[in-house]
Design an enzyme around this catalytic site. Structure first.
Site, PDB file in Angstrom:
ATOM      1  N   SER A 285     -54.719 -23.773  -3.616  1.00 28.85           N
ATOM      2  CA  SER A 285     -54.412 -25.210  -3.725  1.00 28.85           C
ATOM      3  C   SER A 285     -52.964 -25.435  -4.182  1.00 28.85           C
ATOM      4  CB  SER A 285     -55.396 -25.924  -4.660  1.00 28.85           C
ATOM      5  OG  SER A 285     -55.141 -25.616  -6.004  1.00 28.85           O
TER       6      SER A 285
ATOM      7  N   ARG B 282     -50.130   0.514  -7.432  1.00 28.45           N
ATOM      8  CA  ARG B 282     -49.377  -0.747  -7.561  1.00 28.45           C
ATOM      9  C   ARG B 282     -48.007  -0.675  -6.893  1.00 28.45           C
ATOM     10  NH1 ARG B 282     -50.708  -4.595 -10.447  1.00 28.45           N
ATOM     11  NH2 ARG B 282     -51.935  -3.297 -11.856  1.00 28.45           N
TER      12      ARG B 282
ATOM     13  N   ARG C  57     -52.418 -10.273  -9.164  1.00 35.03           N
ATOM     14  CA  ARG C  57     -51.891  -8.923  -9.353  1.00 35.03           C
ATOM     15  C   ARG C  57     -50.696  -8.997 -10.289  1.00 35.03           C
ATOM     16  NH1 ARG C  57     -53.661  -4.245  -7.040  1.00 35.03           N
ATOM     17  NH2 ARG C  57     -51.559  -3.578  -6.509  1.00 35.03           N
TER      18      ARG C  57
ATOM     19  N   HIS D 240     -49.171 -21.134 -14.536  1.00 34.22           N
ATOM     20  CA  HIS D 240     -50.266 -20.663 -15.390  1.00 34.22           C
ATOM     21  C   HIS D 240     -50.973 -21.882 -15.985  1.00 34.22           C
ATOM     22  CE1 HIS D 240     -52.457 -17.874 -17.881  1.00 34.22           C
ATOM     23  NE2 HIS D 240     -52.264 -18.700 -18.896  1.00 34.22           N
TER      24      HIS D 240
ATOM     25  N   ASP E  93     -47.217 -13.415 -18.009  1.00 31.47           N
ATOM     26  CA  ASP E  93     -47.162 -14.834 -18.392  1.00 31.47           C
ATOM     27  C   ASP E  93     -46.122 -15.076 -19.490  1.00 31.47           C
ATOM     28  OD1 ASP E  93     -49.204 -15.312 -16.565  1.00 31.47           O
ATOM     29  OD2 ASP E  93     -50.768 -15.016 -18.056  1.00 31.47           O
TER      30      ASP E  93
HETATM   31  C1  GRF Z   1     -54.302 -21.843 -10.816  1.00 29.76           C
HETATM   32  O1  GRF Z   1     -55.067 -22.353 -11.872  1.00 29.76           O
HETATM   33  C2  GRF Z   1     -53.038 -21.215 -11.317  1.00 29.76           C
HETATM   34  O2  GRF Z   1     -52.524 -21.832 -12.457  1.00 29.76           O
HETATM   35  C3  GRF Z   1     -53.482 -19.811 -11.661  1.00 29.76           C
HETATM   36  O3  GRF Z   1     -54.404 -19.470 -10.662  1.00 29.76           O
HETATM   37  C4  GRF Z   1     -54.992 -20.668 -10.137  1.00 29.76           C
HETATM   38  C5  GRF Z   1     -54.756 -20.663  -8.655  1.00 29.76           C
HETATM   39  O4  GRF Z   1     -55.363 -21.744  -8.028  1.00 29.76           O
HETATM   40  N1  GRF Z   1     -52.361 -18.913 -11.745  1.00 29.76           N
HETATM   41  P1  GRF Z   1     -55.018 -22.046  -6.500  1.00 29.76           P
HETATM   42  O5  GRF Z   1     -55.353 -20.780  -5.718  1.00 29.76           O
HETATM   43  O6  GRF Z   1     -53.577 -22.396  -6.409  1.00 29.76           O
HETATM   44  O7  GRF Z   1     -55.909 -23.181  -6.110  1.00 29.76           O
END
Ligand code: GRF
Length: 210
Positions: free
Chosen positions: A13, A65, A91, A109, A145
């Site tokens: 999304s 990796r 990943r 994040h 992160d």
């Molecule tokens: C989101 O909550 C993003 O913050 C996290 O993973 C999720 C991915 O959601 N890193 P989408 O695949 O973009 O819908």
């Protein structure tokens, strides 16, 4: 025209929000040059194909990796990606990968970092009982992160919330935050002072000429 690369593993999304922002002119002078998923069955990569984008599956399963990262980096370089956006890419990037794109990798994040890094950030925040959470777009460095924060959006935790309703409201803000962050970074008018990402009136090339 800047070329964006997207890495994803799932729903996609955030990728769609970026693509829609480009189509609607909210992100200007940019295109999505390549979308890569490490999973063949990710809905996000289907959506990328449906949108007619250059979509690639580079499976990670069973690969070391570094080996997988080398394949991904090669594809990104072939497509001359200027800014790489991690959008639900499940990943960790190797230090070598990060060094290939200095200050050119963004991640989103679903918490107000440095609170609740890692997996299931919304669940962590809900279980902890914080009253405010949100999302963070940050540069990617060698730690999880962790890189300099470009944009954060806050989301109140309501008494009637559960992890899912909270996550859904955070996601709405993620979609807004990513577009904002991409525009700021592509604009180039910023400095990174220690850990602090600070907007400036001129871009780096102009500053260096002074
Ligand atoms: C989101 O909550 C993003 O913050 C996290 O993973 C999720 C991915 O959601 N890193 P989408 O695949 O973009 O819908």
């Amino acid at each position: 025209m800047k070329s964006l690369g997207i890495l994803l593993s799932g729903r996609g999304s955030n990728f769609v929000a970026i693509a829609e922002s480009i189509d609607a002119g909210r992100i200007v002078d940019a295109r999505i040059a390549l979308v890569i998923s490490n999973k063949a069955d990710s809905p996000g990569i289907d959506t990328a194909r449906q949108r007619g984008l250059n979509a690639l599956v580079i499976p990670s399963k069973g690969k070391a990796r570094e080996e997988h990262d080398r394949e991904v980096v090669a594809a990104l370089k072939t497509n001359k990606v200027d800014l790489l956006c991690l959008a639900g890419y499940m990943r960790l990037l190797s230090p070598w990968f990060v060094q290939q794109f200095p200050r050119k990798i963004l991640n989103i994040h679903p918490s107000l970092l440095p609170a609740f890094p890692g997996l299931e950030a919304q669940e962590q925040a809900f279980a902890y009982g914080v009253k405010v959470s949100g999302c963070t777009v940050h540069f990617v460095d060698e730690e999880l992160d962790h890189g300099a924060i470009v944009v954060q959006k806050t989301v109140p935790v309501l008494d009637g919330d559960d992890e899912h309703t909270l996550a859904a409201r955070i996601l709405e803000q993620e979609h807004i935050a990513y577009t904002e962050a991409i525009n700021i970074v592509l604009g180039g008018k910023f400095e990174i002072l220690g850990r602090r990402f600070v907007k400036s009136s001129q871009n780096a090339e102009v500053r260096m000429q002074k």
